[in-house]
Design a protein around this motif. Structure first.
Motif, PDB file in Angstrom:
ATOM      1  N   GLY A 187       0.709  -1.114  -0.198  1.00  0.00           N
ATOM      2  CA  GLY A 187       0.081  -0.011  -0.037  1.00  0.00           C
ATOM      3  C   GLY A 187       0.737   1.115   0.003  1.00  0.00           C
ATOM      4  N   CYS A 188       0.447   2.100   0.725  1.00  0.00           N
ATOM      5  CA  CYS A 188       1.207   3.541   0.828  1.00  0.00           C
ATOM      6  C   CYS A 188       1.548   3.568   2.254  1.00  0.00           C
ATOM      7  CB  CYS A 188       0.083   4.775   0.479  1.00  0.00           C
ATOM      8  SG  CYS A 188      -0.584   4.682  -1.258  1.00  0.00           S
ATOM      9  N   TRP A 189       2.970   4.250   2.185  1.00  0.00           N
ATOM     10  CA  TRP A 189       3.572   4.145   3.463  1.00  0.00           C
ATOM     11  C   TRP A 189       3.902   5.686   3.826  1.00  0.00           C
ATOM     12  CZ3 TRP A 189       5.381   2.450   7.898  1.00  0.00           C
ATOM     13  CH2 TRP A 189       6.536   3.014   8.347  1.00  0.00           C
ATOM     14  N   TYR A 190       3.388   5.983   5.346  1.00  0.00           N
ATOM     15  CA  TYR A 190       3.670   7.209   5.822  1.00  0.00           C
ATOM     16  C   TYR A 190       4.377   7.030   7.277  1.00  0.00           C
ATOM     17  CZ  TYR A 190      -0.278   8.292   2.541  1.00  0.00           C
ATOM     18  OH  TYR A 190      -0.973   8.010   1.358  1.00  0.00           O
ATOM     19  N   PRO A 191       5.743   7.527   7.137  1.00  0.00           N
ATOM     20  CA  PRO A 191       6.488   7.572   8.326  1.00  0.00           C
ATOM     21  C   PRO A 191       6.350   8.582   9.196  1.00  0.00           C
ATOM     22  CG  PRO A 191       7.836   8.171   6.330  1.00  0.00           C
ATOM     23  CD  PRO A 191       6.470   7.678   5.804  1.00  0.00           C
ATOM     24  N   THR A 192       6.568   8.555  10.271  1.00  0.00           N
ATOM     25  CA  THR A 192       6.363   9.845  11.304  1.00  0.00           C
ATOM     26  C   THR A 192       7.805  10.278  11.848  1.00  0.00           C
ATOM     27  OG1 THR A 192       6.350   8.280  13.218  1.00  0.00           O
ATOM     28  CG2 THR A 192       4.194   8.593  12.256  1.00  0.00           C
ATOM     29  N   LYS A 193       8.749   9.657  11.244  1.00  0.00           N
ATOM     30  CA  LYS A 193      10.303   9.777  11.888  1.00  0.00           C
ATOM     31  C   LYS A 193      11.070   9.813  10.618  1.00  0.00           C
ATOM     32  CE  LYS A 193       9.076   9.321  16.086  1.00  0.00           C
ATOM     33  NZ  LYS A 193       9.115  10.205  17.246  1.00  0.00           N
ATOM     34  N   ARG A 194      12.505  10.394  10.867  1.00  0.00           N
ATOM     35  CA  ARG A 194      13.446  10.358   9.922  1.00  0.00           C
ATOM     36  C   ARG A 194      14.690   9.613  10.198  1.00  0.00           C
ATOM     37  NH1 ARG A 194      14.540  16.194   7.185  1.00  0.00           N
ATOM     38  NH2 ARG A 194      15.406  14.777   5.733  1.00  0.00           N
ATOM     39  N   SER A 195      15.336   8.885   9.498  1.00  0.00           N
ATOM     40  CA  SER A 195      16.554   8.116   9.952  1.00  0.00           C
ATOM     41  C   SER A 195      17.551   9.175  10.738  1.00  0.00           C
ATOM     42  CB  SER A 195      17.327   7.670   8.767  1.00  0.00           C
ATOM     43  OG  SER A 195      18.033   8.889   7.940  1.00  0.00           O
ATOM     44  N   PHE A 252      13.625   7.511  19.893  1.00  0.00           N
ATOM     45  CA  PHE A 252      11.947   7.724  20.058  1.00  0.00           C
ATOM     46  C   PHE A 252      11.889   6.840  21.174  1.00  0.00           C
ATOM     47  CE2 PHE A 252      13.052   4.998  16.342  1.00  0.00           C
ATOM     48  CZ  PHE A 252      12.975   3.905  17.007  1.00  0.00           C
ATOM     49  N   LYS A 253      10.825   6.662  21.740  1.00  0.00           N
ATOM     50  CA  LYS A 253      10.396   5.859  22.895  1.00  0.00           C
ATOM     51  C   LYS A 253       9.605   4.621  22.586  1.00  0.00           C
ATOM     52  CE  LYS A 253      12.184   8.602  26.419  1.00  0.00           C
ATOM     53  NZ  LYS A 253      13.420   7.823  27.282  1.00  0.00           N
ATOM     54  N   LYS A 254       9.524   3.656  23.262  1.00  0.00           N
ATOM     55  CA  LYS A 254       9.145   2.422  23.082  1.00  0.00           C
ATOM     56  C   LYS A 254       7.373   2.887  23.346  1.00  0.00           C
ATOM     57  CE  LYS A 254       7.797  -2.139  25.126  1.00  0.00           C
ATOM     58  NZ  LYS A 254       8.031  -2.989  26.381  1.00  0.00           N
ATOM     59  N   GLY A 255       6.426   2.473  22.089  1.00  0.00           N
ATOM     60  CA  GLY A 255       5.247   2.643  21.948  1.00  0.00           C
ATOM     61  C   GLY A 255       4.988   3.921  21.237  1.00  0.00           C
ATOM     62  N   GLU A 256       6.123   4.508  20.728  1.00  0.00           N
ATOM     63  CA  GLU A 256       5.796   5.633  19.765  1.00  0.00           C
ATOM     64  C   GLU A 256       5.465   4.887  18.373  1.00  0.00           C
ATOM     65  OE1 GLU A 256       8.080   9.118  19.298  1.00  0.00           O
ATOM     66  OE2 GLU A 256       9.139   8.705  21.247  1.00  0.00           O
ATOM     67  N   ILE A 257       4.706   5.824  17.387  1.00  0.00           N
ATOM     68  CA  ILE A 257       4.221   5.221  16.117  1.00  0.00           C
ATOM     69  C   ILE A 257       5.427   5.818  15.292  1.00  0.00           C
ATOM     70  CG2 ILE A 257       2.707   5.520  14.502  1.00  0.00           C
ATOM     71  CD1 ILE A 257       0.461   6.022  16.506  1.00  0.00           C
ATOM     72  N   LEU A 258       5.881   4.747  14.494  1.00  0.00           N
ATOM     73  CA  LEU A 258       7.039   5.083  13.482  1.00  0.00           C
ATOM     74  C   LEU A 258       6.468   5.389  12.221  1.00  0.00           C
ATOM     75  CD1 LEU A 258       9.613   2.408  14.684  1.00  0.00           C
ATOM     76  CD2 LEU A 258       9.226   4.946  15.464  1.00  0.00           C
ATOM     77  N   VAL A 271       4.561   0.416  15.285  1.00  0.00           N
ATOM     78  CA  VAL A 271       4.809   0.911  16.689  1.00  0.00           C
ATOM     79  C   VAL A 271       6.319   0.423  17.336  1.00  0.00           C
ATOM     80  CG1 VAL A 271       4.146   0.890  19.090  1.00  0.00           C
ATOM     81  CG2 VAL A 271       2.281   0.779  17.441  1.00  0.00           C
ATOM     82  N   ALA A 272       7.307   1.242  17.985  1.00  0.00           N
ATOM     83  CA  ALA A 272       8.335   0.904  18.313  1.00  0.00           C
ATOM     84  C   ALA A 272       8.304  -0.147  19.478  1.00  0.00           C
ATOM     85  CB  ALA A 272       9.006   2.278  18.850  1.00  0.00           C
ATOM     86  N   GLU A 273       9.188  -1.245  19.459  1.00  0.00           N
ATOM     87  CA  GLU A 273       8.968  -1.925  20.575  1.00  0.00           C
ATOM     88  C   GLU A 273       9.768  -1.951  21.487  1.00  0.00           C
ATOM     89  OE1 GLU A 273       9.147  -6.033  18.542  1.00  0.00           O
ATOM     90  OE2 GLU A 273       8.095  -5.423  16.945  1.00  0.00           O
ATOM     91  N   MET A 274      10.831  -0.801  21.372  1.00  0.00           N
ATOM     92  CA  MET A 274      11.706  -0.513  22.460  1.00  0.00           C
ATOM     93  C   MET A 274      12.129   1.062  22.098  1.00  0.00           C
ATOM     94  SD  MET A 274      15.107  -2.603  21.145  1.00  0.00           S
ATOM     95  CE  MET A 274      15.834  -2.036  19.411  1.00  0.00           C
TER      96      MET A 274
END
Length: 321
Positions: free
Chosen positions: A256-264, A268-274, A289-292
């Motif tokens: 599908g279509c990818w919409y990242p919320t971060k940049r390389s 980030f913290k565990k639980g944040e949406i990437l 979702v970040a696992e760590m």
């Protein structure tokens, strides 16, 4: 008198030669430069273009091959700037043109297999067999955003891992990843065979710049200086790579279509949406979702994302431990 043989090429102490090595049972010829130092010593194998749109690594290898002369070496260099030549000539991103395979998943290869298998087999039996150390040059693919970092082998004998880590520690990047794999990738397999090996990641998005290539060349030169193969001392660096520990590689569960919320390079913290994968009507199919707590090493940057393909890769943030 030392002689290095790769395919039908044979180069002696004090000589430098460029030519092509045939991938048996194909029409492919791989470009190679062999530089035998005026003084005998260890042999370093340097490769680029395992993924053919990773242009910083390719151009770095090309320029290193042109710039270093035998008089500067105690030892030898075997430089293969473009492992996936047909992919490069057909712009297939990561994949070998003839069979759609990713070279970095196929080592040690198979002479009886498809074209990708035969390329890997040729690299192992003609190039790696000569090597005392190995430097593999990569960057983010044409659809990947990436922060510079370096891998060293981990699934190898302890003395091999120790030597590989020491090589990696002189690379001018902020992060270091010790690989848990012993097959698949070219440098991983070499490590499992007793060759201290590293993989340098610098650049991304199917572009290259003189600045990135200059940094890449200095990375290579510093490793060669550290190993005592290239004359001179290891130069000053901006970074001393920090081990990021565990790395999570997340593949997409949907096309599908990818919409990242971060940049390389972002932390980030565990639980944040990437990021999100959405369908062509804007409906959310998947949430990453970040696992760590982590540092984003690379991610897909294209709108297009493919089920089973890479989505994000992140490591433990060394500053949050």
């Amino acid at each position: 008198m030392q002689t290095i043989k790769v395919g039908n090429m044979s180069v002696k102490t004090g000589e430098k030669a460029s030519g092509y090595v045939e991938v048996k049972d194909t029409e492919i010829e791989l470009p190679v430069t062999i530089i035998c130092g005026d003084k005998e010593g260890k042999t370093i194998f340097i490769s680029g273009g395992v993924h053919n749109a990773e242009y910083v690594g390719i151009q770095t290898a090309i320029e290193i091959a042109n710039e270093i002369s035998p008089s500067k070496l105690t030892g030898n260099l075997i430089i293969l700037p473009l492992m996936n030549r047909t992919g490069f000539e057909h712009r297939t991103m990561s994949m070998v043109y003839e069979d759609g395979k990713n070279l970095n998943r196929e080592f040690p290869g198979n002479q009886q297999g498809t074209v990708a298998d035969k390329i890997c087999y040729t690299v192992v039996t003609e190039f790696q067999k000569n090597a005392d150390y190995y430097i593999d040059l990569h960057c983010g693919d044409g659809y990947e955003d990436l922060t510079p970092y370096v891998y060293c082998v981990g699934a190898a004998a302890p003395e091999v891992v120790k030597k590989a880590r020491a090589m990696a520690e002189v690379v001018n990047v902020p992060y270091l990843v010790q690989s848990p794999c012993g097959t698949g990738g070219s440098y991983n397999y070499a490590g499992s065979c007793g060759i201290p090996s590293i993989l340098i990641e610098r650049g991304c998005l199917g572009i290259w710049s003189k600045e990135e290539v200059e940094l890449g060349k200095e990375d290579v030169r510093n490793v060669l200086r550290y190993l005592g193969v290239l004359e001179g001392d290891v130069s000053k660096r901006t970074y001393n790579p920090t081990d990021v520990g565990t790395v999570i590689y997340k593949n997409a569960g949907h096309t599908g279509c990818w919409y990242p919320t971060k940049r390389s390079g972002d932390t980030f913290k565990k639980g944040e949406i990437l990021g999100y994968i959405k369908d062509y009507f804007g409906n959310v199919l998947e949430i990453c979702v970040a696992e760590m707590d982590g540092i984003l090493l690379y991610q897909v940057s294209s709108l297009s994302i493919i089920k089973g393909g890479s989505m994000v890769a992140y490591g433990e943030n060394p500053n949050q431990k």
